[in-house]
Design a protein around this motif. Sequence first.
Motif, PDB file in Angstrom:
ATOM      1  N   THR A  10      32.402  55.201  34.678  1.00 28.20           N
ATOM      2  CA  THR A  10      33.375  54.600  33.780  1.00 28.20           C
ATOM      3  C   THR A  10      32.712  54.140  32.498  1.00 28.20           C
ATOM      4  O   THR A  10      31.560  53.759  32.471  1.00 28.20           O
ATOM      5  CB  THR A  10      34.069  53.390  34.433  1.00 28.20           C
ATOM      6  OG1 THR A  10      33.084  52.410  34.708  1.00 28.20           O
ATOM      7  CG2 THR A  10      34.785  53.784  35.692  1.00 28.20           C
ATOM      8  N   TYR A  12      33.769  51.589  29.043  1.00 25.86           N
ATOM      9  CA  TYR A  12      34.746  50.618  28.599  1.00 25.86           C
ATOM     10  C   TYR A  12      34.194  49.934  27.374  1.00 25.86           C
ATOM     11  O   TYR A  12      33.041  50.080  27.014  1.00 25.86           O
ATOM     12  CB  TYR A  12      35.036  49.595  29.708  1.00 25.86           C
ATOM     13  CG  TYR A  12      33.802  49.065  30.365  1.00 25.86           C
ATOM     14  CD1 TYR A  12      33.241  49.732  31.456  1.00 25.86           C
ATOM     15  CD2 TYR A  12      33.172  47.942  29.870  1.00 25.86           C
ATOM     16  CE1 TYR A  12      32.089  49.271  32.038  1.00 25.86           C
ATOM     17  CE2 TYR A  12      32.000  47.487  30.458  1.00 25.86           C
ATOM     18  CZ  TYR A  12      31.477  48.159  31.545  1.00 25.86           C
ATOM     19  OH  TYR A  12      30.341  47.696  32.122  1.00 25.86           O
ATOM     20  N   SER A  85      39.064  50.691  32.034  1.00 24.36           N
ATOM     21  CA  SER A  85      38.872  49.328  31.547  1.00 24.36           C
ATOM     22  C   SER A  85      38.877  48.372  32.725  1.00 24.36           C
ATOM     23  O   SER A  85      39.688  48.504  33.656  1.00 24.36           O
ATOM     24  CB  SER A  85      39.984  48.921  30.572  1.00 24.36           C
ATOM     25  OG  SER A  85      40.029  49.784  29.454  1.00 24.36           O
ATOM     26  N   ARG A  86      37.994  47.382  32.711  1.00 31.54           N
ATOM     27  CA  ARG A  86      37.961  46.357  33.742  1.00 31.54           C
ATOM     28  C   ARG A  86      39.130  45.385  33.558  1.00 31.54           C
ATOM     29  O   ARG A  86      39.379  44.921  32.453  1.00 31.54           O
ATOM     30  CB  ARG A  86      36.644  45.599  33.687  1.00 31.54           C
ATOM     31  CG  ARG A  86      35.441  46.464  34.047  1.00 31.54           C
ATOM     32  CD  ARG A  86      34.134  45.701  33.927  1.00 31.54           C
ATOM     33  NE  ARG A  86      33.011  46.545  34.312  1.00 31.54           N
ATOM     34  CZ  ARG A  86      31.739  46.174  34.277  1.00 31.54           C
ATOM     35  NH1 ARG A  86      31.421  44.950  33.838  1.00 31.54           N
ATOM     36  NH2 ARG A  86      30.786  47.008  34.645  1.00 31.54           N
ATOM     37  N   PRO A  89      37.063  41.539  32.933  1.00 33.98           N
ATOM     38  CA  PRO A  89      35.708  41.835  32.457  1.00 33.98           C
ATOM     39  C   PRO A  89      34.764  40.657  32.495  1.00 33.98           C
ATOM     40  O   PRO A  89      33.550  40.839  32.416  1.00 33.98           O
ATOM     41  CB  PRO A  89      35.950  42.295  31.017  1.00 33.98           C
ATOM     42  CG  PRO A  89      37.260  41.693  30.625  1.00 33.98           C
ATOM     43  CD  PRO A  89      38.075  41.673  31.869  1.00 33.98           C
ATOM     44  N   ALA A  92      33.143  39.659  38.222  1.00 40.21           N
ATOM     45  CA  ALA A  92      33.304  40.741  39.191  1.00 40.21           C
ATOM     46  C   ALA A  92      34.229  40.300  40.316  1.00 40.21           C
ATOM     47  O   ALA A  92      34.338  39.117  40.631  1.00 40.21           O
ATOM     48  CB  ALA A  92      31.942  41.133  39.762  1.00 40.21           C
ATOM     49  N   TYR A 172      38.348  50.870  41.767  1.00 39.01           N
ATOM     50  CA  TYR A 172      37.210  49.977  41.588  1.00 39.01           C
ATOM     51  C   TYR A 172      36.084  50.691  40.847  1.00 39.01           C
ATOM     52  O   TYR A 172      35.921  51.911  40.952  1.00 39.01           O
ATOM     53  CB  TYR A 172      36.672  49.492  42.938  1.00 39.01           C
ATOM     54  CG  TYR A 172      37.475  48.371  43.548  1.00 39.01           C
ATOM     55  CD1 TYR A 172      37.340  47.062  43.082  1.00 39.01           C
ATOM     56  CD2 TYR A 172      38.366  48.604  44.599  1.00 39.01           C
ATOM     57  CE1 TYR A 172      38.069  46.019  43.639  1.00 39.01           C
ATOM     58  CE2 TYR A 172      39.095  47.571  45.165  1.00 39.01           C
ATOM     59  CZ  TYR A 172      38.945  46.277  44.679  1.00 39.01           C
ATOM     60  OH  TYR A 172      39.668  45.249  45.225  1.00 39.01           O
ATOM     61  N   GLU A 173      35.326  49.893  40.103  1.00 36.91           N
ATOM     62  CA  GLU A 173      34.080  50.357  39.509  1.00 36.91           C
ATOM     63  C   GLU A 173      32.935  49.752  40.320  1.00 36.91           C
ATOM     64  O   GLU A 173      32.920  48.554  40.590  1.00 36.91           O
ATOM     65  CB  GLU A 173      33.972  49.918  38.058  1.00 36.91           C
ATOM     66  CG  GLU A 173      32.669  50.364  37.395  1.00 36.91           C
ATOM     67  CD  GLU A 173      32.523  49.821  35.982  1.00 36.91           C
ATOM     68  OE1 GLU A 173      31.632  50.287  35.262  1.00 36.91           O
ATOM     69  OE2 GLU A 173      33.299  48.912  35.610  1.00 36.91           O
ATOM     70  N   PHE A 248      34.196  45.807  40.276  1.00 36.12           N
ATOM     71  CA  PHE A 248      35.192  45.398  39.291  1.00 36.12           C
ATOM     72  C   PHE A 248      36.459  46.225  39.529  1.00 36.12           C
ATOM     73  O   PHE A 248      36.384  47.455  39.660  1.00 36.12           O
ATOM     74  CB  PHE A 248      34.709  45.650  37.865  1.00 36.12           C
ATOM     75  CG  PHE A 248      33.593  44.745  37.413  1.00 36.12           C
ATOM     76  CD1 PHE A 248      33.858  43.555  36.758  1.00 36.12           C
ATOM     77  CD2 PHE A 248      32.280  45.092  37.656  1.00 36.12           C
ATOM     78  CE1 PHE A 248      32.833  42.723  36.340  1.00 36.12           C
ATOM     79  CE2 PHE A 248      31.237  44.264  37.246  1.00 36.12           C
ATOM     80  CZ  PHE A 248      31.522  43.078  36.587  1.00 36.12           C
ATOM     81  N   GLU A 249      37.602  45.556  39.560  1.00 41.02           N
ATOM     82  CA  GLU A 249      38.853  46.312  39.608  1.00 41.02           C
ATOM     83  C   GLU A 249      39.126  46.857  38.208  1.00 41.02           C
ATOM     84  O   GLU A 249      38.968  46.150  37.206  1.00 41.02           O
ATOM     85  CB  GLU A 249      40.012  45.439  40.064  1.00 41.02           C
ATOM     86  CG  GLU A 249      41.285  46.233  40.322  1.00 41.02           C
ATOM     87  CD  GLU A 249      42.413  45.388  40.876  1.00 41.02           C
ATOM     88  OE1 GLU A 249      43.533  45.927  40.992  1.00 41.02           O
ATOM     89  OE2 GLU A 249      42.189  44.199  41.175  1.00 41.02           O
ATOM     90  N   VAL A 250      39.522  48.126  38.114  1.00 42.43           N
ATOM     91  CA  VAL A 250      39.719  48.781  36.825  1.00 42.43           C
ATOM     92  C   VAL A 250      41.058  49.498  36.788  1.00 42.43           C
ATOM     93  O   VAL A 250      41.684  49.762  37.818  1.00 42.43           O
ATOM     94  CB  VAL A 250      38.584  49.801  36.524  1.00 42.43           C
ATOM     95  CG1 VAL A 250      37.235  49.124  36.458  1.00 42.43           C
ATOM     96  CG2 VAL A 250      38.571  50.936  37.553  1.00 42.43           C
TER      97      VAL A 250
END
Length: 291
Positions: A10, A12, A85-86, A89, A92, A172-173, A248-250
């Motif tokens: 990802t 961002y 994108s997170r 941001p 986490a 998720y990232e 991180f949820e994205v």
Amino acid sequence: MNFAAAYWRTRYGSFLLGLLVAAGLAACTTQPPMAASPAAAVMDAAPAPPVAAGMVVPPAAKAQSTLGTQWGEGRESATKVVQASRLTPDHARAVAQMRYSDEDSIRRALGRTADRQTNVLLADGDVEWMVSSGSGPALPIFSTRGGSNYQVAGRSGERYELVYHNRSTRYYEVVATVDGLDVLSGKPGSVKNDGYLLRPGERLVIDGFRKNDREVAAFRFSAKGRAYANNTPAGDARNVGVIGTALFEVRLDERDPDLPPRRRAPEVESRDPRAFPADSGSFAPAPQYRR
């Protein structure tokens, strides 16, 4: 191709992150402070027992690592780039780490307090994290009872992989470090770094330090002196023996081009009546968490 479809990275915009981890994710010996929001919880943990006045609480037992991770043989592993994108941001959704050493050292350090498991649950159970051997079986993970002091047992020369299984409908990232080094760039680990995209319901396997968009250098347990972190300017010997993960949820900023089209429900096939239709499976299926 080794799980080629699972590897995504990802990108961002530049964010100011409120969660900083000194010397990368792997340098911490305790979980970093998180926001009080439920979305920021690292994982479920048993409450700490009460401490009487004047009582001395010994630190959690940790095995002194006898192993490092070597820059192994090249393995084919294709990656693509997707714009994402997170959602949060500044922090986490989960941050966790595992120390690693040989099993005898871990058992000596933890003694009878050791629990043995095969995976760690992150983000309130959305994501299962395990370390598998190159041949497939999960490596044993030991922890102190009621705690989260995770220690994974390996053997010198053994290849290993970081495996993440998303049991939710969220994207998720995954930002991962080995011995304090980011697995994508080989630079000191940071939650600011780009990560791999873990799609809903999918399994992501990270099996080496990324050399380019087609190949990785396999993770292999080795003597500490042979560790990649001990033999590259970006490394720090103090971080050898620990693996870090941040989630991180994205949301995707573009349509996921590899998502298959929705399949029509199959027509019901005619078959003979069954006296025990519930006996088609022997074990309970894993959950799939929804929003």
